[in-house]
Motif scaffolding. Structure first.
Motif, mmCIF file in Angstrom:
data_model
loop_
_atom_site.group_PDB
_atom_site.id
_atom_site.type_symbol
_atom_site.label_atom_id
_atom_site.label_comp_id
_atom_site.label_asym_id
_atom_site.label_seq_id
_atom_site.Cartn_x
_atom_site.Cartn_y
_atom_site.Cartn_z
ATOM 1 N N TYR A 1 -29.576 -19.342 10.622
ATOM 2 C CA TYR A 1 -28.288 -20.079 10.055
ATOM 3 C C TYR A 1 -27.272 -20.208 11.283
ATOM 4 N N TYR A 2 -26.361 -21.111 11.381
ATOM 5 C CA TYR A 2 -25.357 -21.028 12.318
ATOM 6 C C TYR A 2 -23.863 -21.167 11.511
ATOM 7 N N ALA A 3 -23.103 -20.726 12.178
ATOM 8 C CA ALA A 3 -21.514 -20.608 11.403
ATOM 9 C C ALA A 3 -20.596 -21.053 12.784
ATOM 10 N N LEU A 4 -19.831 -22.099 12.608
ATOM 11 C CA LEU A 4 -19.014 -22.614 13.611
ATOM 12 C C LEU A 4 -17.585 -22.280 13.122
ATOM 13 N N VAL A 5 -16.660 -21.546 13.663
ATOM 14 C CA VAL A 5 -15.476 -21.103 13.366
ATOM 15 C C VAL A 5 -14.417 -21.956 14.109
ATOM 16 N N ASP A 6 -13.459 -22.727 13.695
ATOM 17 C CA ASP A 6 -12.343 -23.007 14.489
ATOM 18 C C ASP A 6 -11.273 -22.066 14.835
ATOM 19 N N PHE A 7 -10.705 -21.879 15.809
ATOM 20 C CA PHE A 7 -9.843 -20.905 16.179
ATOM 21 C C PHE A 7 -8.730 -20.757 15.162
ATOM 22 N N GLN A 8 -8.085 -21.982 14.845
ATOM 23 C CA GLN A 8 -7.093 -21.787 13.633
ATOM 24 C C GLN A 8 -7.578 -21.158 12.353
ATOM 25 N N GLY A 9 -8.747 -21.526 11.952
ATOM 26 C CA GLY A 9 -9.322 -20.673 10.827
ATOM 27 C C GLY A 9 -9.593 -19.159 11.112
ATOM 28 N N PHE A 10 -9.775 -18.639 12.202
ATOM 29 C CA PHE A 10 -9.829 -17.446 12.713
ATOM 30 C C PHE A 10 -8.274 -16.669 12.257
ATOM 31 N N GLU A 11 -7.436 -17.323 13.031
ATOM 32 C CA GLU A 11 -5.936 -16.858 12.839
ATOM 33 C C GLU A 11 -5.765 -16.834 11.375
ATOM 34 N N ALA A 12 -5.829 -17.672 10.769
ATOM 35 C CA ALA A 12 -5.554 -17.862 9.181
ATOM 36 C C ALA A 12 -6.297 -16.811 8.388
ATOM 37 N N ALA A 13 -7.524 -16.580 8.784
ATOM 38 C CA ALA A 13 -8.085 -15.372 8.111
ATOM 39 C C ALA A 13 -7.694 -14.010 8.486
ATOM 40 N N VAL A 14 -7.393 -13.893 9.681
ATOM 41 C CA VAL A 14 -6.724 -12.662 9.989
ATOM 42 C C VAL A 14 -5.495 -12.449 9.127
ATOM 43 N N ASP A 15 -4.448 -13.311 9.362
ATOM 44 C CA ASP A 15 -3.343 -13.192 8.559
ATOM 45 C C ASP A 15 -3.453 -13.088 6.945
ATOM 46 N N SER A 16 -4.410 -13.587 6.519
ATOM 47 C CA SER A 16 -4.678 -13.386 5.070
ATOM 48 C C SER A 16 -5.293 -12.070 4.924
ATOM 49 N N LEU A 17 -6.219 -11.598 5.774
ATOM 50 C CA LEU A 17 -6.753 -10.211 5.398
ATOM 51 C C LEU A 17 -5.853 -9.172 5.450
ATOM 52 N N ALA A 18 -4.929 -9.154 6.787
ATOM 53 C CA ALA A 18 -4.168 -8.173 7.155
ATOM 54 C C ALA A 18 -2.669 -8.790 7.422
ATOM 55 N N PRO A 19 -1.865 -8.867 6.629
ATOM 56 C CA PRO A 19 -0.407 -9.537 6.781
ATOM 57 C C PRO A 19 0.338 -8.835 7.769
ATOM 58 N N ASP A 20 0.198 -7.430 7.944
ATOM 59 C CA ASP A 20 0.806 -6.714 8.802
ATOM 60 C C ASP A 20 0.265 -6.419 10.279
ATOM 61 N N GLY A 21 -1.169 -7.305 10.058
ATOM 62 C CA GLY A 21 -1.645 -7.279 11.559
ATOM 63 C C GLY A 21 -2.937 -6.017 11.584
ATOM 64 N N ILE A 22 -3.687 -6.440 12.624
ATOM 65 C CA ILE A 22 -5.000 -5.463 12.983
ATOM 66 C C ILE A 22 -4.602 -4.445 14.005
ATOM 67 N N LYS A 23 -4.965 -3.182 13.681
ATOM 68 C CA LYS A 23 -4.279 -2.198 15.041
ATOM 69 C C LYS A 23 -5.450 -2.286 16.033
ATOM 70 N N ILE A 24 -4.820 -2.597 17.432
ATOM 71 C CA ILE A 24 -5.681 -2.894 18.482
ATOM 72 C C ILE A 24 -4.934 -2.022 19.545
ATOM 73 N N ASP A 25 -5.789 -1.299 20.390
ATOM 74 C CA ASP A 25 -5.234 -0.387 21.587
ATOM 75 C C ASP A 25 -5.365 -1.736 22.783
ATOM 76 N N VAL A 26 -4.108 -2.403 23.032
ATOM 77 C CA VAL A 26 -4.099 -3.555 24.134
ATOM 78 C C VAL A 26 -4.060 -2.789 25.604
ATOM 79 N N GLU A 27 -5.227 -3.100 26.241
ATOM 80 C CA GLU A 27 -5.205 -2.105 27.578
ATOM 81 C C GLU A 27 -4.500 -2.667 28.932
ATOM 82 N N LYS A 28 -3.951 -3.799 28.645
ATOM 83 C CA LYS A 28 -3.109 -4.232 29.759
ATOM 84 C C LYS A 28 -2.130 -5.177 29.118
ATOM 85 N N ALA A 29 -1.180 -5.810 30.108
ATOM 86 C CA ALA A 29 -0.464 -6.883 29.768
ATOM 87 C C ALA A 29 -1.252 -8.210 30.042
#
Length: 313
Positions: A150-178
């Motif tokens: 199978y294949y699945a192509l995800v548009d970046f705008q869809g990725f952003e919307a899915a993340v905000d729907s799943l976690a309205p307060d955001g996903i916890k990530i340790d950002v390693e640099k500016a």
């Protein structure tokens, strides 16, 4: 009425009451799922660019083997309406094995120089640009001897919307640099809750000395973080809404039955972790410059063997 008959009548009433309660709960659950899914679709409608075509393309899927493993080609693109075609920013192969509950993710660096059937040598991310998902599938098979179902192509705008729907307060990530250059957001070092746009920017950042190598590591880190969020109690309850939100942004040859089946297996048999691999593997490539610019010239035999061992094929 004899005591035995009274007991039987009382027992039947109890069974009927339990069955009725279960039926009410089932209807409530189905109603909740459809309501959440519909809410997700409504959210997507407000964001979706109607000029973007995400109808499934030609994709001559391989026949699954007797082990039941499923290989899905995952593609991330910025499919803007003013562009006739896009190069794939992200190329991954996800494998799910329902018999062992193993989830594996192989990431392919987009600057790998490959032979594209019926074309000259190009970067691997050019295959989709030239002739869509089917040409990329044949390119993967030709160069890496990998079967894709199978294949699945995800548009970046869809990725952003899915993340905000799943976690309205955001996903916890340790950002390693500016990070800010060419990602549309500005991120500072440290443990943070990233919203959809910020998480996408973090996964796409490549303007440092390690370039795509570090970017692939961040993409795999993001996928693992999203998996943990989805499989949390709260995350599972939001899956119908997330599916409704992201579905209009996804181009895939997966049918609804296959999606429901894979999601059910995934939720009921939660994988402990996602095993990851980067192609090319260490000590199997060199960076060169030619008429394509800077590309990765790789040892295909070594990488095919590594991929075969990783996927168990």
């Amino acid at each position: 009425m004899p005591r035995k008959d009274r007991r039987m009548k009382k027992s039947r009433r109890r069974v009927i009451k339990i069955a009725g309660t279960l039926l009410i709960l089932l209807f409530a659950l189905v109603g909740y799922v459809f309501y959440q899914y519909y809410q997700g679709l409504q959210t997507a409608e407000t964001l979706l660019d109607k000029n973007i075509n995400l109808e499934p393309e030609e994709f001559n899927s391989a026949i699954p083997n007797e082990l039941g493993k499923v290989n899905v080609l995952l593609l991330g693109v910025d499919k803007r309406s003013d562009e006739k075609a896009s190069r794939t920013d992200t190329i991954m192969v996800a494998q799910y094995d329902p018999s062992t509950n193993d989830l594996k993710l192989a990431s392919f660096m987009r600057d790998i120089q490959v032979e594209i059937p019926n074309y000259k040598n190009y970067r691997i991310n050019t295959a989709y640009f030239l002739d869509g998902a089917e040409l990329l599938r044949t390119t993967m098979k030709h160069n890496f001897d990998i079967d894709l179902h199978y294949y699945a192509l995800v548009d970046f705008q869809g990725f952003e919307a899915a993340v905000d729907s799943l976690a309205p307060d955001g996903i916890k990530i340790d950002v390693e640099k500016a990070m800010s250059e060419k990602i549309g957001v500005s991120l500072q070092p440290g443990l943070q809750q990233l919203n959809g746009k910020e998480l996408l920017g973090y996964a796409r950042f490549r303007q440092d000395s390690r370039g795509d190598f570090a970017r692939v590591e961040r993409q795999q880190k993001v996928i693992n973080a999203l998996k943990d969020e989805v499989l949390s109690f709260v995350g599972i309850s939001k899956i119908p809404k997330v599916v409704g939100t992201v579905q209009p942004f996804v181009e895939t040859n997966l049918g609804n039955i296959e999606i429901i089946g894979l999601l059910s297996d995934f939720i009921l048999n939660k994988p402990n972790d996602i095993q990851t691999l980067r192609i090319p593997v260490e000590d199997s490539y060199q960076e060169i410059r030619n008429d394509l610019g800077s590309v990765l010239e790789i040892d295909f035999d070594q990488n095919k063997q590594a991929l075969r061992e990783f996927l168990g094929e």
